[in-house]
Write a protein that holds these residues in place. Structure first.
Motif, PDB file in Angstrom:
ATOM      1  N   ASP A  67       0.835  -1.196   0.000  1.00 50.94           N
ATOM      2  CA  ASP A  67       0.000   0.000   0.000  1.00 50.94           C
ATOM      3  C   ASP A  67       0.879   1.258   0.000  1.00 50.94           C
ATOM      4  O   ASP A  67       1.856   1.343   0.736  1.00 50.94           O
ATOM      5  CB  ASP A  67      -0.879  -0.028   1.258  1.00 50.94           C
ATOM      6  CG  ASP A  67      -1.955   1.030   1.274  1.00 50.94           C
ATOM      7  OD1 ASP A  67      -1.891   1.985   0.481  1.00 50.94           O
ATOM      8  OD2 ASP A  67      -2.870   0.896   2.110  1.00 50.94           O
ATOM      9  N   TYR A  68       0.516   2.242  -0.811  1.00 57.96           N
ATOM     10  CA  TYR A  68       1.260   3.503  -0.838  1.00 57.96           C
ATOM     11  C   TYR A  68       1.300   4.155   0.541  1.00 57.96           C
ATOM     12  O   TYR A  68       2.251   4.861   0.872  1.00 57.96           O
ATOM     13  CB  TYR A  68       0.623   4.502  -1.823  1.00 57.96           C
ATOM     14  CG  TYR A  68       0.539   4.004  -3.235  1.00 57.96           C
ATOM     15  CD1 TYR A  68       1.686   3.830  -4.001  1.00 57.96           C
ATOM     16  CD2 TYR A  68      -0.688   3.723  -3.812  1.00 57.96           C
ATOM     17  CE1 TYR A  68       1.615   3.375  -5.305  1.00 57.96           C
ATOM     18  CE2 TYR A  68      -0.774   3.273  -5.118  1.00 57.96           C
ATOM     19  CZ  TYR A  68       0.380   3.096  -5.853  1.00 57.96           C
ATOM     20  OH  TYR A  68       0.295   2.650  -7.140  1.00 57.96           O
ATOM     21  N   ASP A  69       0.265   3.935   1.333  1.00 53.56           N
ATOM     22  CA  ASP A  69       0.223   4.520   2.683  1.00 53.56           C
ATOM     23  C   ASP A  69       1.412   4.065   3.523  1.00 53.56           C
ATOM     24  O   ASP A  69       1.828   4.782   4.436  1.00 53.56           O
ATOM     25  CB  ASP A  69      -1.073   4.143   3.401  1.00 53.56           C
ATOM     26  CG  ASP A  69      -2.270   4.917   2.868  1.00 53.56           C
ATOM     27  OD1 ASP A  69      -2.071   5.945   2.177  1.00 53.56           O
ATOM     28  OD2 ASP A  69      -3.406   4.490   3.142  1.00 53.56           O
ATOM     29  N   PHE A  70       1.965   2.892   3.219  1.00 55.47           N
ATOM     30  CA  PHE A  70       3.144   2.402   3.942  1.00 55.47           C
ATOM     31  C   PHE A  70       4.295   3.400   3.827  1.00 55.47           C
ATOM     32  O   PHE A  70       4.978   3.698   4.805  1.00 55.47           O
ATOM     33  CB  PHE A  70       3.556   1.020   3.404  1.00 55.47           C
ATOM     34  CG  PHE A  70       4.921   0.586   3.841  1.00 55.47           C
ATOM     35  CD1 PHE A  70       5.184   0.279   5.169  1.00 55.47           C
ATOM     36  CD2 PHE A  70       5.960   0.490   2.925  1.00 55.47           C
ATOM     37  CE1 PHE A  70       6.453  -0.115   5.574  1.00 55.47           C
ATOM     38  CE2 PHE A  70       7.227   0.103   3.316  1.00 55.47           C
ATOM     39  CZ  PHE A  70       7.475  -0.207   4.648  1.00 55.47           C
ATOM     40  N   MET A  71       4.513   3.942   2.643  1.00 54.41           N
ATOM     41  CA  MET A  71       5.605   4.903   2.452  1.00 54.41           C
ATOM     42  C   MET A  71       5.339   6.180   3.237  1.00 54.41           C
ATOM     43  O   MET A  71       6.207   6.672   3.956  1.00 54.41           O
ATOM     44  CB  MET A  71       5.800   5.200   0.964  1.00 54.41           C
ATOM     45  CG  MET A  71       6.337   4.022   0.176  1.00 54.41           C
ATOM     46  SD  MET A  71       6.634   4.411  -1.561  1.00 54.41           S
ATOM     47  CE  MET A  71       5.039   4.020  -2.272  1.00 54.41           C
ATOM     48  N   ARG A  72       4.150   6.703   3.119  1.00 54.03           N
ATOM     49  CA  ARG A  72       3.804   7.955   3.813  1.00 54.03           C
ATOM     50  C   ARG A  72       3.839   7.786   5.323  1.00 54.03           C
ATOM     51  O   ARG A  72       4.364   8.644   6.029  1.00 54.03           O
ATOM     52  CB  ARG A  72       2.430   8.443   3.358  1.00 54.03           C
ATOM     53  CG  ARG A  72       2.404   8.914   1.909  1.00 54.03           C
ATOM     54  CD  ARG A  72       0.984   9.209   1.445  1.00 54.03           C
ATOM     55  NE  ARG A  72       0.275  10.098   2.329  1.00 54.03           N
ATOM     56  CZ  ARG A  72       0.238  11.425   2.205  1.00 54.03           C
ATOM     57  NH1 ARG A  72       0.873  12.012   1.215  1.00 54.03           N
ATOM     58  NH2 ARG A  72      -0.447  12.166   3.050  1.00 54.03           N
ATOM     59  N   SER A  73       3.305   6.694   5.831  1.00 55.69           N
ATOM     60  CA  SER A  73       3.282   6.501   7.278  1.00 55.69           C
ATOM     61  C   SER A  73       4.683   6.238   7.832  1.00 55.69           C
ATOM     62  O   SER A  73       4.980   6.621   8.963  1.00 55.69           O
ATOM     63  CB  SER A  73       2.327   5.372   7.671  1.00 55.69           C
ATOM     64  OG  SER A  73       2.750   4.138   7.144  1.00 55.69           O
ATOM     65  N   THR A  74       5.552   5.638   7.031  1.00 61.87           N
ATOM     66  CA  THR A  74       6.933   5.420   7.463  1.00 61.87           C
ATOM     67  C   THR A  74       7.666   6.752   7.586  1.00 61.87           C
ATOM     68  O   THR A  74       8.415   6.981   8.538  1.00 61.87           O
ATOM     69  CB  THR A  74       7.666   4.473   6.491  1.00 61.87           C
ATOM     70  OG1 THR A  74       6.965   3.224   6.463  1.00 61.87           O
ATOM     71  CG2 THR A  74       9.097   4.232   6.911  1.00 61.87           C
TER      72      THR A  74
END
Length: 133
Positions: A67-74
């Motif tokens: 999920d792209y959210d993985f990059m943002r949340s990291t």
């Protein structure tokens, strides 16, 4: 190995490249006293290399891919840890965290500070890592 050569590494030919481009964040970063008193604008770019066998959706469902959210949340999690002196530290920390994802085989991370000098677009750092096999 140049960055371009690294991106065409033979162990990545069976991968999908996911990316996050120019993610603009406000972060406490810098070694100078004036930089420690406030946030600066930083642009974060991330490429994740994920084997097609592990990220090709068959049922068109989000849980079949990274999920792209993985990059943002990291990125958000690292920023929440507080002041960072160097862009090198930020890049290394983000790359290490991205490689912790079980599906990610390789990562490229760059950070840029666009407001440092008036006579150039930005100053920055880039790293590239492939997970040891």
């Amino acid at each position: 190995m140049t960055m371009l050569a690294a991106l065409s590494h033979p162990s990545l030919t069976d991968c999908r490249r996911m990316f996050l481009r120019n993610y603009e964040v406000q972060i406490n970063i810098g070694v100078h006293e004036f930089e420690k008193k406030g946030e600066q604008r930083v642009l974060v770019n991330i490429d994740l290399f994920v084997p097609l066998a592990e990220c090709t959706p068959h049922a068109d469902k989000l849980d079949e891919v990274v999920d792209y959210d993985f990059m943002r949340s990291t990125v958000a999690a690292r920023m929440a840890q507080g002041h960072i002196h160097l862009q090198e530290t930020l890049c290394d920390d983000l790359a290490r965290a991205m490689l912790q994802h079980p599906q990610v085989r390789a990562v490229r991370v760059s950070t840029e500070k666009p407001d440092v000098y008036p006579d150039c677009d930005s100053v920055g750092v880039e790293v590239f890592h492939i997970k040891p096999v």
